[in-house]
Design an enzyme around this catalytic site. Sequence first.
Site, PDB file in Angstrom:
ATOM      1  N   LYS A  13     -24.254  29.989  -7.534  1.00 33.51           N
ATOM      2  CA  LYS A  13     -23.546  30.683  -8.736  1.00 33.51           C
ATOM      3  C   LYS A  13     -22.211  30.885  -8.305  1.00 33.51           C
ATOM      4  O   LYS A  13     -21.321  30.414  -9.366  1.00 33.51           O
ATOM      5  CB  LYS A  13     -24.280  31.934  -8.682  1.00 33.51           C
ATOM      6  CG  LYS A  13     -25.610  32.119  -9.079  1.00 33.51           C
ATOM      7  CD  LYS A  13     -26.086  33.562  -9.363  1.00 33.51           C
ATOM      8  CE  LYS A  13     -26.108  34.321  -7.882  1.00 33.51           C
ATOM      9  NZ  LYS A  13     -27.005  33.922  -7.183  1.00 33.51           N
ATOM     10  N   ARG A  87     -28.561  42.261 -11.605  1.00 29.75           N
ATOM     11  CA  ARG A  87     -29.486  41.755 -10.714  1.00 29.75           C
ATOM     12  C   ARG A  87     -31.012  42.573 -10.997  1.00 29.75           C
ATOM     13  O   ARG A  87     -31.874  42.191 -10.227  1.00 29.75           O
ATOM     14  CB  ARG A  87     -29.445  42.410  -9.250  1.00 29.75           C
ATOM     15  CG  ARG A  87     -27.974  41.589  -8.715  1.00 29.75           C
ATOM     16  CD  ARG A  87     -27.900  41.530  -7.257  1.00 29.75           C
ATOM     17  NE  ARG A  87     -26.815  40.801  -6.834  1.00 29.75           N
ATOM     18  CZ  ARG A  87     -26.527  40.646  -5.336  1.00 29.75           C
ATOM     19  NH1 ARG A  87     -26.970  41.448  -4.652  1.00 29.75           N
ATOM     20  NH2 ARG A  87     -25.820  39.861  -5.289  1.00 29.75           N
TER      21      ARG A  87
END
Length: 218
Positions: A13, A87
């Site tokens: 990422k 998250r």
Amino acid sequence: MRILLFGPPGVGKGTQADLLSKKYNFIKFSIGDILREEVSLNSNLGNKVESYLNRGVLVPNNIIFELVKLFLGKNKEAHILFDGFPRTLDQAKNLEKSLAQLGLSLDVALEMHLAEDEIIKRLLNRRYCPKCNRIYNYATTPPKINGVCDQCRTKLEKRSDDDANTIRKRLQVYEEKTHPLVDYYKSLSVYNQTDAISSPEEVFDKISKIIDGYINKE
Ligand SMILES: [Zn+2]
């Protein structure tokens, strides 16, 4: 345009976020950077953040949410890339709320996929620069000189949580806490995905095509 990149630890990422930010002029929202920045400002909020970081505990959501709000307020007109944030489902719902309050929305939540054994292999090969925080990977993005940071010549180190057992635990946490974002973003019709097995350049090409598709739609 507002895009969010998510995927398990080690999927790449950070690398993609950097490449995409350069190509599309995204302002990057990376929670680690945001926390460090606020601490360096010496603000009230920053002092609170510092006390959590110093104790090695997670910064609570109410502080994170405040930082998200501040960031969005400052960057209303900007193209934003959320790197590894949210998250959890709670964080995702709060982000959606904060965006909506400003009349904004997310264009795409892009999940990066990688098989578990490949993730473990990559994370075991990961090193970072303790001075400038740059990440390297002996399998995919090695430094020019073995063991030394390209940017500042500091000796690279291995993160203490990049060992096989800890990695398996982190993947489990991802599966439980972060993976539910898939259904959430599907329900908002902003979900998209890409395979992250190929080289960083190839993955970058694939993601660029997806983003171009959204830009052309606008
Ligand atoms: Zn460095």
